[in-house]
Design a protein around this motif. Sequence first.
Motif, mmCIF file in Angstrom:
data_model
loop_
_atom_site.group_PDB
_atom_site.id
_atom_site.type_symbol
_atom_site.label_atom_id
_atom_site.label_comp_id
_atom_site.label_asym_id
_atom_site.label_seq_id
_atom_site.Cartn_x
_atom_site.Cartn_y
_atom_site.Cartn_z
ATOM 1 N N GLN A 266 41.816 11.983 9.224
ATOM 2 C CA GLN A 266 42.995 12.649 9.777
ATOM 3 C C GLN A 266 43.194 12.334 11.261
ATOM 4 O O GLN A 266 44.332 12.312 11.746
ATOM 5 C CB GLN A 266 42.880 14.159 9.581
ATOM 6 C CG GLN A 266 42.873 14.581 8.115
ATOM 7 C CD GLN A 266 42.838 16.081 7.949
ATOM 8 O OE1 GLN A 266 43.359 16.816 8.770
ATOM 9 N NE2 GLN A 266 42.209 16.544 6.873
ATOM 10 N N ALA A 307 46.219 16.301 0.953
ATOM 11 C CA ALA A 307 46.124 16.819 -0.420
ATOM 12 C C ALA A 307 45.254 18.063 -0.512
ATOM 13 O O ALA A 307 45.565 18.996 -1.254
ATOM 14 C CB ALA A 307 45.586 15.726 -1.347
ATOM 15 N N THR A 308 44.155 18.114 0.252
ATOM 16 C CA THR A 308 43.238 19.245 0.114
ATOM 17 C C THR A 308 43.822 20.545 0.653
ATOM 18 O O THR A 308 43.264 21.610 0.418
ATOM 19 C CB THR A 308 41.920 18.955 0.845
ATOM 20 O OG1 THR A 308 42.208 18.599 2.201
ATOM 21 C CG2 THR A 308 41.173 17.824 0.171
ATOM 22 N N GLY A 309 44.926 20.476 1.384
ATOM 23 C CA GLY A 309 45.530 21.689 1.904
ATOM 24 C C GLY A 309 46.498 22.347 0.946
ATOM 25 O O GLY A 309 47.058 23.401 1.254
ATOM 26 N N GLN A 310 46.685 21.740 -0.216
ATOM 27 C CA GLN A 310 47.622 22.301 -1.185
ATOM 28 C C GLN A 310 47.049 23.586 -1.778
ATOM 29 O O GLN A 310 45.904 23.629 -2.215
ATOM 30 C CB GLN A 310 47.909 21.292 -2.295
ATOM 31 C CG GLN A 310 48.936 21.775 -3.300
ATOM 32 C CD GLN A 310 49.216 20.718 -4.356
ATOM 33 O OE1 GLN A 310 48.575 19.680 -4.382
ATOM 34 N NE2 GLN A 310 50.159 20.982 -5.225
ATOM 35 N N ARG A 323 37.016 26.101 1.915
ATOM 36 C CA ARG A 323 37.570 24.753 1.859
ATOM 37 C C ARG A 323 37.003 23.940 3.027
ATOM 38 O O ARG A 323 37.697 23.630 3.997
ATOM 39 C CB ARG A 323 39.099 24.794 1.931
ATOM 40 C CG ARG A 323 39.720 25.393 0.677
ATOM 41 C CD ARG A 323 41.230 25.445 0.801
ATOM 42 N NE ARG A 323 41.836 25.880 -0.446
ATOM 43 C CZ ARG A 323 42.324 25.068 -1.367
ATOM 44 N NH1 ARG A 323 42.244 23.756 -1.190
ATOM 45 N NH2 ARG A 323 42.866 25.529 -2.472
ATOM 46 N N THR A 325 35.696 20.880 2.849
ATOM 47 C CA THR A 325 35.945 19.447 2.750
ATOM 48 C C THR A 325 37.293 19.106 3.382
ATOM 49 O O THR A 325 38.323 19.670 3.015
ATOM 50 C CB THR A 325 35.944 18.996 1.280
ATOM 51 O OG1 THR A 325 34.691 19.345 0.688
ATOM 52 C CG2 THR A 325 36.163 17.501 1.167
ATOM 53 N N ARG A 326 37.272 18.205 4.335
ATOM 54 C CA ARG A 326 38.498 17.751 4.972
ATOM 55 C C ARG A 326 39.104 16.618 4.155
ATOM 56 O O ARG A 326 38.420 15.657 3.808
ATOM 57 C CB ARG A 326 38.205 17.243 6.382
ATOM 58 C CG ARG A 326 37.638 18.310 7.293
ATOM 59 C CD ARG A 326 38.695 19.322 7.673
ATOM 60 N NE ARG A 326 38.179 20.286 8.653
ATOM 61 C CZ ARG A 326 38.910 21.231 9.191
ATOM 62 N NH1 ARG A 326 40.173 21.354 8.854
ATOM 63 N NH2 ARG A 326 38.386 22.076 10.061
ATOM 64 N N GLY A 327 40.364 16.723 3.871
ATOM 65 C CA GLY A 327 41.032 15.669 3.105
ATOM 66 C C GLY A 327 41.356 14.474 3.976
ATOM 67 O O GLY A 327 41.238 14.502 5.205
ATOM 68 N N SER A 328 41.766 13.409 3.343
ATOM 69 C CA SER A 328 42.111 12.185 4.058
ATOM 70 C C SER A 328 43.621 12.027 4.132
ATOM 71 O O SER A 328 44.375 12.633 3.371
ATOM 72 C CB SER A 328 41.478 10.969 3.371
ATOM 73 O OG SER A 328 41.918 10.886 2.024
#
Length: 397
Positions: A266, A307-310, A323, A325-328
């Motif tokens: 990010q 995506a992981t923030g959905q 949560r 895990t940080r998404g890419s």
Amino acid sequence: MIELLLTSFPAIFRYYQLKRRGEAMTVWNMRTAVFLWAFLAFLLFVTIFYFHPKSYSGLLPYRTVSIVAQTSGPVTEVAVRNMQRVSVGDLLFRIENNTQKAALKQAEAEFDKITAAAAKASDTLKVAEASVAVSSASLDKLKGDLENAQALVARNSGTREAVRLAESSFAIGEANLASAQAQQSLAQAEISQTIPAQRKAAEAALESAKVALGMTEVRSFTDGVVTQLAMSTGSPASTLILSPAMVIIPDRPNDLPLRITAGFPQVARSALYEGMPAEISCDTNIGLSFSNTVLPARVRHIQPAIATGQIVPGGQLIDLSQRVTRGSLLVYLELEHKDQEKIMVDGTGCIVQTYTNDLGGFTGHLIAATGVVKAVGLRLKVWGALIAGIGLAGGGH
């Protein structure tokens, strides 16, 4: 490693300076050169890695088509084999269809009944029209008789009884005419309304029967290659999408550009931009000749969300601390040369190296030039993966 080599000139210069003076090289008299070396290496390292982000999660994604039956029953014919190429409309397999054929015959028989009913209604209309004509003629005669009887009474030549009989006969004649006209209207309504309605219902039933029969033949909706075929004649046809009869890998659409996706950290969002030049090297394209191994590409789109923030509504309240895990950051890239798309294998993993070149001035050109280090590093990574027999991401055999 390359960064250290490029920035080692202060230490090398100091080494030859001490050698020319005949002084021994010690930690004390090399401290400034080593510090300057470390500072330049760190500065170059930060510049290269910030302005030229790299991703090891490049992927050429694709979707498969799961083939399931629309109706249940035993399979009577399998028309394809594994790895067979199929086109749109090709038969894949058939299901036992005796019930559907019987329903189709029954629907077709309804048309014969409606045709017979239409002929009968037409004959009934003719009879009713003839009856109306007869009743009308009879009524005209009875009307004349009534008028004659009334005329005779007026001349004192007839009797009131004859007039009453004539009036009674005339009333019966009117009733007969009305009955005949009603029969005629009923026959006309049968022809103009009832029969067409029955015909439409029969057509709908026939179409439904044809559709039901068509469902017993499963055909391909796409061009592609059949794989994971795990059924045979006599097998029960599955209607569950989680248990498909086979899977088809569809061909790439010719009118859509091939797009490689890659996940970047990010923090690289500020350095990435649409139109950014890049290079892509994929596991399936590595070769000893190095031909078509590193392909020029360009960033086309950057997904505006992680995506992981959905958040999906559910029965429990969401605890964001879980949560971790940080998404890419999802980035879409396209190859610069369309003729290279045919050598790409769906699903292959790739390294994606981007290069910043949108900065102006001397500093901007200098930053763009540092991308050469990344380009060299990418090629060294490819050679290392080839020699070691492992994938570009470090996995393999």
